[in-house]
Design a protein around this motif. Structure first.
Motif, PDB file in Angstrom:
ATOM      1  N   UNK A 107       0.817  -1.214   0.000  1.00 34.37           N
ATOM      2  CA  UNK A 107       0.000   0.000   0.000  1.00 34.37           C
ATOM      3  C   UNK A 107       0.853   1.269   0.000  1.00 34.37           C
ATOM      4  N   UNK A 108       2.055   1.190   0.498  1.00 32.97           N
ATOM      5  CA  UNK A 108       2.936   2.367   0.504  1.00 32.97           C
ATOM      6  C   UNK A 108       3.416   2.748  -0.903  1.00 32.97           C
ATOM      7  N   UNK A 109       3.253   1.845  -1.869  1.00 31.91           N
ATOM      8  CA  UNK A 109       3.655   2.101  -3.259  1.00 31.91           C
ATOM      9  C   UNK A 109       2.642   2.955  -4.029  1.00 31.91           C
ATOM     10  N   UNK A 110       1.431   3.057  -3.536  1.00 29.84           N
ATOM     11  CA  UNK A 110       0.427   3.867  -4.215  1.00 29.84           C
ATOM     12  C   UNK A 110       0.746   5.341  -4.027  1.00 29.84           C
ATOM     13  N   UNK A 111       0.686   6.084  -5.128  1.00 28.34           N
ATOM     14  CA  UNK A 111       1.052   7.495  -5.067  1.00 28.34           C
ATOM     15  C   UNK A 111      -0.155   8.419  -4.984  1.00 28.34           C
ATOM     16  N   UNK A 112      -1.287   7.975  -5.517  1.00 25.63           N
ATOM     17  CA  UNK A 112      -2.492   8.784  -5.410  1.00 25.63           C
ATOM     18  C   UNK A 112      -3.718   7.947  -5.703  1.00 25.63           C
ATOM     19  N   UNK A 113      -4.869   8.511  -5.348  1.00 19.19           N
ATOM     20  CA  UNK A 113      -6.163   7.868  -5.562  1.00 19.19           C
ATOM     21  C   UNK A 113      -7.033   8.819  -6.365  1.00 19.19           C
ATOM     22  N   UNK A 114      -7.768   8.254  -7.317  1.00 22.69           N
ATOM     23  CA  UNK A 114      -8.757   9.029  -8.064  1.00 22.69           C
ATOM     24  C   UNK A 114     -10.065   8.267  -7.967  1.00 22.69           C
TER      25      UNK A 114
END
Length: 156
Positions: A107-114
């Motif tokens: 989960x730390x690899x995710x940079x943003x959410x849309x």
């Protein structure tokens, strides 16, 4: 840990996702283009240069939509349309495909959410993302847990 229902994206849904991502990233440009088109169209005396400019702007938009439609319906992109489900915990998301392959993303690899009208898009790079439909969760409490433990932490 929660497990989602099996997700099967259609080519139409994939096309919708591509257009929504484009519109969310380039909304200001689109507003300027369509404002310019309307201003030129509403002008009382339209010259041939203005007709040419209006045509170019509209054709540009149509070509973009056609390109996205061709990309969404291309056989090279069938991996996006394969059935899959996700196993999600606070540390990682495991994507399991119908062909028995899987991938794990911390989960730390995710940079943003849309968010779109129907999907969460979890970006790991500028143009790489996982899509998880809102209706993929078994219960509302699963979706709330996902919002609190994954989505809200990615935003920070």
């Amino acid at each position: 840990m929660i497990k989602t229902r099996v997700i099967e994206l259609t080519a139409g849904d994939f096309f919708y996702l591509l257009l929504i991502i484009y519109m969310k990233k380039h909304w200001l440009t689109l507003i300027w283009i369509w404002t310019l088109i309307f201003i030129l169209v509403l002008n009382a005396n339209i010259s041939s240069v203005e007709y040419l400019l209006i045509s170019i702007l509209i054709v540009f938009q149509l070509v973009l939509v056609v390109q996205y439609w061709l990309y969404a319906n291309s056989k090279d992109n069938r991996i996006y349309l394969m059935p899959r489900f996700f196993e999600i915990d606070s540390q990682q998301i495991v994507e399991r495909m119908d062909d028995k392959t899987s991938s794990t993303i911390k989960t730390e690899r995710f940079v943003r959410v849309m968010r779109t009208g129907k999907y969460y898009l979890l970006f790991v790079a500028k143009n790489e993302y996982l899509y998880i439909p809102f209706n993929a969760f078994e219960t509302d409490s699963d979706r709330e847990w996902f919002e609190n433990e994954i989505v809200n932490k990615i935003k920070k």
